[in-house]
Design a protein around this motif. Sequence first.
Motif, PDB file in Angstrom:
ATOM      1  N   SER A  15       0.827  -1.204   0.000  1.00 30.47           N
ATOM      2  CA  SER A  15       0.000   0.000   0.000  1.00 30.47           C
ATOM      3  C   SER A  15       0.860   1.253   0.000  1.00 30.47           C
ATOM      4  CB  SER A  15      -0.935   0.004   1.215  1.00 30.47           C
ATOM      5  OG  SER A  15      -0.227   0.276   2.406  1.00 30.47           O
ATOM      6  N   ALA A  16       2.103   1.117   0.467  1.00 31.15           N
ATOM      7  CA  ALA A  16       3.003   2.269   0.460  1.00 31.15           C
ATOM      8  C   ALA A  16       3.224   2.769  -0.952  1.00 31.15           C
ATOM      9  CB  ALA A  16       4.346   1.881   1.087  1.00 31.15           C
ATOM     10  N   GLN A  17       3.296   1.821  -1.900  1.00 31.24           N
ATOM     11  CA  GLN A  17       3.486   2.196  -3.293  1.00 31.24           C
ATOM     12  C   GLN A  17       2.334   3.073  -3.785  1.00 31.24           C
ATOM     13  OE1 GLN A  17       6.071   1.420  -5.191  1.00 31.24           O
ATOM     14  NE2 GLN A  17       6.885  -0.604  -4.707  1.00 31.24           N
ATOM     15  N   SER A  18       1.108   2.722  -3.381  1.00 26.72           N
ATOM     16  CA  SER A  18      -0.076   3.402  -3.919  1.00 26.72           C
ATOM     17  C   SER A  18      -0.274   4.800  -3.362  1.00 26.72           C
ATOM     18  CB  SER A  18      -1.323   2.558  -3.656  1.00 26.72           C
ATOM     19  OG  SER A  18      -1.591   2.494  -2.274  1.00 26.72           O
ATOM     20  N   ILE A  19       0.332   5.110  -2.201  1.00 22.90           N
ATOM     21  CA  ILE A  19       0.124   6.448  -1.628  1.00 22.90           C
ATOM     22  C   ILE A  19       1.348   7.348  -1.770  1.00 22.90           C
ATOM     23  CG2 ILE A  19      -1.582   5.636   0.041  1.00 22.90           C
ATOM     24  CD1 ILE A  19       0.530   5.748   2.182  1.00 22.90           C
ATOM     25  N   ARG A  20       2.414   6.833  -2.375  1.00 20.83           N
ATOM     26  CA  ARG A  20       3.622   7.644  -2.493  1.00 20.83           C
ATOM     27  C   ARG A  20       3.392   8.881  -3.354  1.00 20.83           C
ATOM     28  NH1 ARG A  20       9.050   4.732  -4.294  1.00 20.83           N
ATOM     29  NH2 ARG A  20       7.711   4.197  -6.057  1.00 20.83           N
ATOM     30  N   GLU A  21       2.663   8.724  -4.469  1.00 20.79           N
ATOM     31  CA  GLU A  21       2.413   9.877  -5.338  1.00 20.79           C
ATOM     32  C   GLU A  21       1.582  10.934  -4.629  1.00 20.79           C
ATOM     33  OE1 GLU A  21       0.761   8.770  -9.053  1.00 20.79           O
ATOM     34  OE2 GLU A  21       2.641   7.925  -9.817  1.00 20.79           O
ATOM     35  N   LEU A  22       0.582  10.484  -3.855  1.00 18.33           N
ATOM     36  CA  LEU A  22      -0.227  11.454  -3.125  1.00 18.33           C
ATOM     37  C   LEU A  22       0.615  12.189  -2.088  1.00 18.33           C
ATOM     38  CD1 LEU A  22      -2.938  12.752  -2.592  1.00 18.33           C
ATOM     39  CD2 LEU A  22      -3.510  10.847  -1.073  1.00 18.33           C
ATOM     40  N   LEU A  23       1.548  11.483  -1.476  1.00 22.47           N
ATOM     41  CA  LEU A  23       2.422  12.127  -0.503  1.00 22.47           C
ATOM     42  C   LEU A  23       3.282  13.187  -1.178  1.00 22.47           C
ATOM     43  CD1 LEU A  23       3.453  12.294   2.384  1.00 22.47           C
ATOM     44  CD2 LEU A  23       5.110  10.506   1.844  1.00 22.47           C
ATOM     45  N   GLU A  24       3.710  12.927  -2.408  1.00 24.86           N
ATOM     46  CA  GLU A  24       4.490  13.923  -3.147  1.00 24.86           C
ATOM     47  C   GLU A  24       3.664  15.183  -3.384  1.00 24.86           C
ATOM     48  OE1 GLU A  24       5.620  11.763  -6.600  1.00 24.86           O
ATOM     49  OE2 GLU A  24       7.334  10.763  -5.643  1.00 24.86           O
ATOM     50  N   VAL A  25       2.375  14.998  -3.711  1.00 26.35           N
ATOM     51  CA  VAL A  25       1.484  16.150  -3.894  1.00 26.35           C
ATOM     52  C   VAL A  25       1.317  16.899  -2.581  1.00 26.35           C
ATOM     53  CG1 VAL A  25      -0.885  16.850  -4.453  1.00 26.35           C
ATOM     54  CG2 VAL A  25       0.258  15.104  -5.831  1.00 26.35           C
ATOM     55  N   ARG A  26       1.159  16.138  -1.496  1.00 27.76           N
ATOM     56  CA  ARG A  26       1.012  16.765  -0.184  1.00 27.76           C
ATOM     57  C   ARG A  26       2.236  17.611   0.162  1.00 27.76           C
ATOM     58  NH1 ARG A  26      -0.367  12.894   4.551  1.00 27.76           N
ATOM     59  NH2 ARG A  26      -0.352  14.928   5.583  1.00 27.76           N
TER      60      ARG A  26
ATOM     61  N   LEU B 185      -5.978  27.521  -3.099  1.00 26.88           N
ATOM     62  CA  LEU B 185      -5.419  26.426  -2.304  1.00 26.88           C
ATOM     63  C   LEU B 185      -6.496  25.667  -1.534  1.00 26.88           C
ATOM     64  CD1 LEU B 185      -2.056  27.645  -0.716  1.00 26.88           C
ATOM     65  CD2 LEU B 185      -2.414  25.635  -2.147  1.00 26.88           C
ATOM     66  N   ILE B 186      -7.437  26.413  -0.968  1.00 25.89           N
ATOM     67  CA  ILE B 186      -8.456  25.779  -0.118  1.00 25.89           C
ATOM     68  C   ILE B 186      -9.248  24.719  -0.880  1.00 25.89           C
ATOM     69  CG2 ILE B 186     -10.535  26.170   1.248  1.00 25.89           C
ATOM     70  CD1 ILE B 186      -9.347  28.939   1.967  1.00 25.89           C
ATOM     71  N   PRO B 187      -9.844  25.045  -2.058  1.00 24.57           N
ATOM     72  CA  PRO B 187     -10.589  24.000  -2.778  1.00 24.57           C
ATOM     73  C   PRO B 187      -9.699  22.865  -3.272  1.00 24.57           C
ATOM     74  CG  PRO B 187     -10.440  26.012  -4.090  1.00 24.57           C
ATOM     75  CD  PRO B 187      -9.979  26.358  -2.715  1.00 24.57           C
ATOM     76  N   MET B 188      -8.436  23.156  -3.543  1.00 22.80           N
ATOM     77  CA  MET B 188      -7.529  22.087  -3.966  1.00 22.80           C
ATOM     78  C   MET B 188      -7.362  21.064  -2.843  1.00 22.80           C
ATOM     79  SD  MET B 188      -4.573  24.184  -6.073  1.00 22.80           S
ATOM     80  CE  MET B 188      -3.590  22.744  -6.401  1.00 22.80           C
ATOM     81  N   MET B 189      -7.177  21.552  -1.624  1.00 25.68           N
ATOM     82  CA  MET B 189      -7.036  20.655  -0.479  1.00 25.68           C
ATOM     83  C   MET B 189      -8.350  19.929  -0.201  1.00 25.68           C
ATOM     84  SD  MET B 189      -4.008  20.367   0.808  1.00 25.68           S
ATOM     85  CE  MET B 189      -4.360  19.760   2.460  1.00 25.68           C
ATOM     86  N   GLU B 190      -9.459  20.647  -0.315  1.00 30.03           N
ATOM     87  CA  GLU B 190     -10.755  20.024  -0.056  1.00 30.03           C
ATOM     88  C   GLU B 190     -11.064  18.942  -1.081  1.00 30.03           C
ATOM     89  OE1 GLU B 190     -13.403  23.336   0.013  1.00 30.03           O
ATOM     90  OE2 GLU B 190     -13.075  23.740   2.147  1.00 30.03           O
ATOM     91  N   SER B 191     -10.643  19.164  -2.321  1.00 28.31           N
ATOM     92  CA  SER B 191     -10.895  18.163  -3.364  1.00 28.31           C
ATOM     93  C   SER B 191     -10.101  16.882  -3.106  1.00 28.31           C
ATOM     94  CB  SER B 191     -10.524  18.724  -4.741  1.00 28.31           C
ATOM     95  OG  SER B 191      -9.116  18.872  -4.876  1.00 28.31           O
ATOM     96  N   LEU B 192      -9.020  17.001  -2.347  1.00 30.86           N
ATOM     97  CA  LEU B 192      -8.204  15.836  -2.015  1.00 30.86           C
ATOM     98  C   LEU B 192      -8.607  15.217  -0.686  1.00 30.86           C
ATOM     99  CD1 LEU B 192      -4.625  17.113  -2.987  1.00 30.86           C
ATOM    100  CD2 LEU B 192      -5.930  15.322  -4.138  1.00 30.86           C
TER     101      LEU B 192
END
Length: 244
Positions: A94-105, A165-172
């Motif tokens: 599962s670490a593989q699947s969330i790495r890209e999202l962590l990069e966005v974060r 920024l706010i809607p971008m974070m909310e969309s995620l």
Amino acid sequence: MMTINPIKPLKGSELVMEQLKAKISSGEYAPGTKLASVVDLAASFQVGRSTIREALSALKAIGLVEIRQGGGTYVSAELPAETAGSDGSSLFASAQSIRELLEVRKVLETGCASLAARNRTEDDLRSIGEELALMEASLHDESKGEEADVRFHLKLAAATHNSLLIPMMESLSERLHDSMRESRKLWFYGERAEARRLLREHSDIYEAIAERDERRAFEAMRTHLQKVENVLRQAISEFDRSGA
């Protein structure tokens, strides 16, 4: 020439985890079964209580047991579809699947922290502080701790008062929740850490925002997310070395 892979010695907690996992997988410990207390397990395995706690934390991380505050440890009522290996392979995958999202974060949230330090109001600070207090009050309730963690980050974004920024974070938001849930599991499995370590990281971010220190807020958020990423990278590396 035959290739020989080096054998990694197992820690005591990993040996305990393997044995407990085998009993769960075989059905000897059926779903819903209450396990013996930490004290009794330590006596049975002839190891220290901290070793038992680490083993139970690892089993919890891969979804095999539930640890109830003041109520003991139970085999999960619903076991994972595919039981993870002793190295927690499903968790590491599962670490593989969330790495890209962590990069966005990392891109979004370091900037959010800096802007929040510049633009936050007293109301924003009080609202963020409420979530930090809830995280502290929920140190032994992982579900509530996760929810407060997500709200902390979303309220921090709101404190930027940036209409993009706010809607971008909310969309995620939904994926953010999934990311935090999985990264918290990996954090506890890989680091054998207590929730207080995560609480301290969030406290550093909050204090920097309270002091309107943009650079410190940026660095505190980057440090926090970098530590999570380090755990992810270690998990992926161990998963790859296992040959799974």
